[in-house]
Design a protein around this motif. Structure first.
Motif: not given
Lengths: 194, 194, 194, 194
Positions: A86-88, A126-128, A130-137, A151-158
């Motif tokens: 969903a995030m992707l 930033q929101p993305a 933060d949200g993703a980081e929170l969830y994955l944690r 990983a969060v940055r890698a995915v958003s960069g991707m």
DNA sequence: CATGAATGAGCCTTCATTCAT
DNA sequence: CATGAATGAAGGCTCATTCAT
């Protein structure tokens, strides 16, 4: 037709700006182009927007709002794969047709325009992150926090990188854009040698 | 000092252009800016470069050559992780200091300038994609070809996206840029739930 | 080949200038064009000619000399028609091929350049007018001197005007250029209702 | 003063252009010259004319219109001399004062500028030739058609050539410009040995 | 003499922005 | 509010001319 309300007029200009920006790029677009497209006088643009840069900013914000509008509420699913997909899926499918061209122009200017970049960071990145980081944690409690941050940055960069490649016309991405979220989710979760 | 050779003069202009472009962006930079920075007359620029766009193209090519120069020869290692790390390491470490700012400007213009984009595709993207695809096909014979194609694009997109985020000033990336290739290699090979 | 003498070099530049001027016109021609055509360096042109305008002047003088060279000596024939035909024949046939294009360019500039105009007057118009007037006075002793003066001007104007019309591509003039002197002589002597 | 209408503004620019062109010639005139002369901003010129060449074209057309305005309607007189005198009188007297200088500039550029030349041909030369030819055919039914064609061209060339000589400052022409049509009509009809 | 790289003034043109109506 | 003519700063680019080698 009745006189447009200020909001309608603003929207009319914004839409014209988005269209012309998407077609000709920011620098090649003149205020006159936009005014003509909106069927108003040049000067009228300045009654609703400070200047050309502000217009681009507003176009960006409008695009962002449109995208965020149909953002799925953060489903409290436990399934990592579903959440990831969903995030992707959302950013990848948010941009459709015209939007791709506009995205290109916005990113282009963002790379060079501090205001626009700050806005993008504040409202999108930033929101993305933060949200993703929170969830994955929560979903991966055993993972190193740094790993998750990266990983969060890698995915958003991707996502951004793939979108750019798509706008560059990569045929493989064009052919499989719809199923891309699935493939990526697999890849990210399982890894290449999975 | 002795008269510069044509090559030196060209390099001198190129360097001035790179510096000013990196500082002010392509559109905000004037030929006069560049000439002044190179301590030559405006007209002299045009003895070495057709026009402003050609100057940007040349700056890009120069940057590319500098990057490619220390490109590791495709090591015939069998170890997927090592190869992957090298593949990631190179683009991520190629850009240093000034280059990041310049990269930003080049990408910005590339998004909007067909010539520059074509050059980028032809000289950077396509070779990288082809090489990576070839290698992965051999290294992962059991994987679906499409998966590999998409994975290659995902990774290359990731690199571009991360670089952009870095140039945007992300503190996490700045703090861990050096070890990023390792983390990414892990992530890509093992996946998140590894 | 041996080093050219100064005269040869000068002629070489002049010829190049004439060719390029004829092709592109005075203002569209650059010194570089001429230098390239003469296979010399830009700066060399300035060793032989003060500046671009002087070059045009010299080209004009050269053209004039070439034309005057094969000017028939004022034949002491008594036959008015023969003399008139000769007087018309010469300027009308002097310009051939390339010369027409060059003539156009020279006249164009002459209309606007005082030096060139003075030169033209002094070397071409005035001698022609004087000579013709002298002859006609003798040949037509009964005619009013003013009539002769005006007739002389009318004829010389006619020649210039016809030449311009020819260079403009008039098909009738192109088809009958060779026999034009005869027709004109008839017309001038006999008149229309002759 | 009240705001000028677009037509007035256009006329104002046109007049300024005509004046400056006439004084300095086309190439030596800058848009700034014209704008200053018209007491407007440089950019304003471009609201009314595409570019500098278009401005010259318009000046030419304006001059043509002014000339054509007081063109005598083709009087159906039978008297050849009267008609011919009228035909000569018009072009020769049409240019007055400033116009001569402007005429010089226009012709100068016409010799070298295809657009302007085409316009001139289409609007000035061709109609004049056609009209004259038609008339003379009827008035001189016994004359060879070719003779008439050439005579028409000779006369129109004569007019242009005389005008050029006048602008060159010929004192005889200046002294007798007013009676020139009469003299020329005589000359053309009766011939020199009449 | 010859070279040709360098100069830099100057030009045309664009376009964001203003403001009187 | 809307208009759109007017502004004028600014920029890319050309090219005649010079001069050190």
């Amino acid at each position: 037709m009745p006189d447009p309300t200020p909001e309608e007029r603003r929207a009319q200009i914004l839409e014209a700006a988005a269209t012309v920006f998407a077609t000709k790029g920011f620098h090649r677009t003149t205020i006159r182009d936009i005014a003509k497209h909106a069927r108003i006088a040049d000067g009228t643009v300045y009654l609703y927007f400070e200047n050309k840069a502000a217009l681009l900013l507003a176009v960006f914000q409008h695009m962002r709002d449109a995208i965020m509008a149909n953002a799925a509420p953060p489903a409290p699913t436990t399934d990592l794969r579903t959440v990831l997909r969903a995030m992707l899926s959302h950013p990848l499918t948010a941009l459709r047709d015209d939007n791709f061209a506009l995205f290109r122009v916005v990113v282009s200017e963002m790379l060079v325009n501090d205001d626009l970049r700050a806005l993008y960071h504040q409202h999108i990145v930033q929101p993305a992150l933060d949200g993703a980081e929170l969830y994955l944690r929560a979903a991966l409690p055993t993972q190193d926090p740094l790993t998750i941050q990266l990983a969060v940055r890698a995915v958003s960069g991707m996502v951004m990188g793939l979108t750019i490649q798509y706008t560059f016309g990569d045929p493989v991405l064009h052919a499989h854009w719809d199923t891309l979220p699935d493939h990526l989710a697999d890849l990210i979760i399982t890894g290449l040698d999975g």
